[in-house]
Design a protein around this motif. Structure first.
Motif, PDB file in Angstrom:
ATOM      1  N   GLN A  42      86.382  81.697  -5.536  1.00 34.94           N
ATOM      2  CA  GLN A  42      84.935  81.899  -5.615  1.00 34.94           C
ATOM      3  C   GLN A  42      84.608  83.361  -5.310  1.00 34.94           C
ATOM      4  N   ARG A  43      85.073  84.271  -6.124  1.00 30.29           N
ATOM      5  CA  ARG A  43      84.905  85.701  -5.865  1.00 30.29           C
ATOM      6  C   ARG A  43      83.445  86.153  -5.899  1.00 30.29           C
ATOM      7  N   SER A  44      82.618  85.482  -6.669  1.00 28.95           N
ATOM      8  CA  SER A  44      81.238  85.934  -6.817  1.00 28.95           C
ATOM      9  C   SER A  44      80.318  85.415  -5.707  1.00 28.95           C
ATOM     10  N   VAL A  45      80.863  84.620  -4.778  1.00 28.74           N
ATOM     11  CA  VAL A  45      80.034  84.077  -3.704  1.00 28.74           C
ATOM     12  C   VAL A  45      79.782  85.157  -2.660  1.00 28.74           C
ATOM     13  N   ASP A  46      78.526  85.304  -2.284  1.00 31.50           N
ATOM     14  CA  ASP A  46      78.143  86.239  -1.235  1.00 31.50           C
ATOM     15  C   ASP A  46      77.943  85.413   0.036  1.00 31.50           C
ATOM     16  N   TRP A  47      78.996  85.312   0.846  1.00 29.23           N
ATOM     17  CA  TRP A  47      78.924  84.500   2.058  1.00 29.23           C
ATOM     18  C   TRP A  47      77.875  85.085   2.972  1.00 29.23           C
ATOM     19  N   GLN A  48      76.837  84.303   3.228  1.00 29.76           N
ATOM     20  CA  GLN A  48      75.728  84.785   4.040  1.00 29.76           C
ATOM     21  C   GLN A  48      76.012  84.668   5.525  1.00 29.76           C
ATOM     22  N   ASN A  49      76.705  83.603   5.921  1.00 24.18           N
ATOM     23  CA  ASN A  49      76.996  83.382   7.330  1.00 24.18           C
ATOM     24  C   ASN A  49      78.001  82.244   7.457  1.00 24.18           C
ATOM     25  N   ARG A  50      78.346  81.921   8.687  1.00 25.13           N
ATOM     26  CA  ARG A  50      79.313  80.866   8.987  1.00 25.13           C
ATOM     27  C   ARG A  50      78.854  79.524   8.426  1.00 25.13           C
ATOM     28  N   ALA A  51      77.602  79.194   8.636  1.00 19.92           N
ATOM     29  CA  ALA A  51      77.077  77.905   8.186  1.00 19.92           C
ATOM     30  C   ALA A  51      77.146  77.786   6.661  1.00 19.92           C
ATOM     31  N   HIS A  52      76.835  78.863   5.955  1.00 15.60           N
ATOM     32  CA  HIS A  52      76.920  78.856   4.490  1.00 15.60           C
ATOM     33  C   HIS A  52      78.357  78.581   4.056  1.00 15.60           C
ATOM     34  N   PHE A  53      79.305  79.239   4.698  1.00 12.60           N
ATOM     35  CA  PHE A  53      80.710  79.032   4.374  1.00 12.60           C
ATOM     36  C   PHE A  53      81.104  77.573   4.567  1.00 12.60           C
ATOM     37  N   PHE A  54      80.734  76.994   5.721  1.00 13.32           N
ATOM     38  CA  PHE A  54      81.120  75.607   5.998  1.00 13.32           C
ATOM     39  C   PHE A  54      80.383  74.627   5.097  1.00 13.32           C
ATOM     40  N   GLY A  55      79.199  74.980   4.637  1.00 16.52           N
ATOM     41  CA  GLY A  55      78.496  74.140   3.679  1.00 16.52           C
ATOM     42  C   GLY A  55      79.252  74.054   2.354  1.00 16.52           C
ATOM     43  N   VAL A  56      79.715  75.196   1.882  1.00 21.34           N
ATOM     44  CA  VAL A  56      80.494  75.222   0.639  1.00 21.34           C
ATOM     45  C   VAL A  56      81.846  74.545   0.866  1.00 21.34           C
ATOM     46  N   ALA A  57      82.446  74.793   2.022  1.00 17.98           N
ATOM     47  CA  ALA A  57      83.736  74.168   2.337  1.00 17.98           C
ATOM     48  C   ALA A  57      83.610  72.643   2.355  1.00 17.98           C
ATOM     49  N   ALA A  58      82.479  72.124   2.821  1.00 21.43           N
ATOM     50  CA  ALA A  58      82.258  70.672   2.832  1.00 21.43           C
ATOM     51  C   ALA A  58      82.258  70.114   1.413  1.00 21.43           C
ATOM     52  N   GLN A  59      81.620  70.827   0.493  1.00 19.11           N
ATOM     53  CA  GLN A  59      81.607  70.384  -0.905  1.00 19.11           C
ATOM     54  C   GLN A  59      83.015  70.375  -1.479  1.00 19.11           C
ATOM     55  N   VAL A  60      83.762  71.431  -1.207  1.00 20.99           N
ATOM     56  CA  VAL A  60      85.124  71.539  -1.727  1.00 20.99           C
ATOM     57  C   VAL A  60      86.007  70.455  -1.123  1.00 20.99           C
ATOM     58  N   MET A  61      85.877  70.221   0.183  1.00 20.57           N
ATOM     59  CA  MET A  61      86.692  69.195   0.838  1.00 20.57           C
ATOM     60  C   MET A  61      86.370  67.815   0.260  1.00 20.57           C
ATOM     61  N   ARG A  62      85.102  67.577  -0.007  1.00 18.12           N
ATOM     62  CA  ARG A  62      84.714  66.291  -0.614  1.00 18.12           C
ATOM     63  C   ARG A  62      85.419  66.117  -1.956  1.00 18.12           C
ATOM     64  N   ARG A  63      85.380  67.151  -2.793  1.00 18.05           N
ATOM     65  CA  ARG A  63      86.019  67.052  -4.114  1.00 18.05           C
ATOM     66  C   ARG A  63      87.514  66.803  -4.001  1.00 18.05           C
ATOM     67  N   ILE A  64      88.167  67.507  -3.085  1.00 14.54           N
ATOM     68  CA  ILE A  64      89.613  67.351  -2.918  1.00 14.54           C
ATOM     69  C   ILE A  64      89.948  65.940  -2.455  1.00 14.54           C
ATOM     70  N   ASP A 133      74.005  73.170  12.636  1.00 15.92           N
ATOM     71  CA  ASP A 133      74.654  73.901  11.544  1.00 15.92           C
ATOM     72  C   ASP A 133      74.124  73.452  10.183  1.00 15.92           C
ATOM     73  N   ALA A 134      73.929  72.144  10.021  1.00 19.52           N
ATOM     74  CA  ALA A 134      73.382  71.634   8.758  1.00 19.52           C
ATOM     75  C   ALA A 134      71.979  72.191   8.536  1.00 19.52           C
ATOM     76  N   ALA A 135      71.184  72.268   9.612  1.00 22.13           N
ATOM     77  CA  ALA A 135      69.832  72.832   9.498  1.00 22.13           C
ATOM     78  C   ALA A 135      69.901  74.282   9.052  1.00 22.13           C
ATOM     79  N   HIS A 136      70.857  75.015   9.585  1.00 24.68           N
ATOM     80  CA  HIS A 136      71.007  76.421   9.215  1.00 24.68           C
ATOM     81  C   HIS A 136      71.405  76.567   7.747  1.00 24.68           C
ATOM     82  N   VAL A 137      72.363  75.742   7.313  1.00 23.82           N
ATOM     83  CA  VAL A 137      72.802  75.780   5.910  1.00 23.82           C
ATOM     84  C   VAL A 137      71.637  75.477   4.976  1.00 23.82           C
ATOM     85  N   LEU A 138      70.828  74.493   5.339  1.00 22.36           N
ATOM     86  CA  LEU A 138      69.734  74.043   4.474  1.00 22.36           C
ATOM     87  C   LEU A 138      68.430  74.807   4.694  1.00 22.36           C
ATOM     88  N   SER A 139      68.424  75.708   5.661  1.00 23.02           N
ATOM     89  CA  SER A 139      67.226  76.501   5.982  1.00 23.02           C
ATOM     90  C   SER A 139      66.030  75.616   6.334  1.00 23.02           C
TER      91      SER A 139
END
Length: 166
Positions: A42-64, A133-139
């Motif tokens: 995911q080279r084009s992703v601009d990681w905004q913060n820790r919570a954003h990273f773990f939010g995307v990681a949750a999606q990827v882990m679900r798919r795997i 953390d979920a609140a932070h990811v979802l703003s």
């Protein structure tokens, strides 16, 4: 960045795989490495913060995990399909676990009804994120996530015939 998040990802992966069958071929370390490989692409992703990273990681882990369960289910006709706890073991007993493929199907249906509720379940159940953390990811505020989490658990409870405690 990996050294900074590796331990947390491994903790989440270990929790996800805790109820897996004894002869399962996907170990927590392998799951974390697979998540990392997919995130590096995911080279084009601009990681905004820790919570954003773990939010995307949750999606990827679900798919795997879902892909792995489907492959195993196809080869074994569903025998030993892994169950995943809807939240931390201290909050929900093991008897309240649901098959990962069932949870994925339910989340797909919930996404059509209320994408925000589905996202909270994904972040909490697959990503291991806290309410904060979920609140932070979802703003949104933590109280909004708490309220929506209760609603999502109630919806899942209805979907699974009372198997998931609200």
């Amino acid at each position: 960045m990996l050294p900074l998040v590796y331990a947390e990802l491994r903790r989440v992966a270990a929790r996800q795989l805790r109820s897996e069958r004894a002869d399962h071929t996907l170990a927590p370390t392998a799951l974390v490495h697979e998540v990392y490989i997919r995130l590096v692409d995911q080279r084009s992703v601009d990681w905004q913060n820790r919570a954003h990273f773990f939010g995307v990681a949750a999606q990827v882990m679900r798919r795997i995990l879902v892909d792995h369960a489907r492959r195993h289910g196809a080869s074994k006709r569903g025998e030993g399909v892994r169950c995943v706890s809807i939240e931390e073991a201290k909050e929900v007993a093991a008897s309240n676990e649901i098959p990962i493929l069932g949870l994925d199907d339910a989340l797909t249906r919930l996404e059509q009804i209320d994408p925000d509720l589905a996202k909270i379940v994904e972040l909490r159940a697959f990503g291991g994120l806290t309410i904060e953390d979920a609140a932070h990811v979802l703003s949104v505020s933590p109280s909004t996530v708490k309220r929506d989490w209760r609603t999502a658990k109630a919806w899942l409870n209805r979907e699974f015939g009372g198997e998931v405690r609200p």
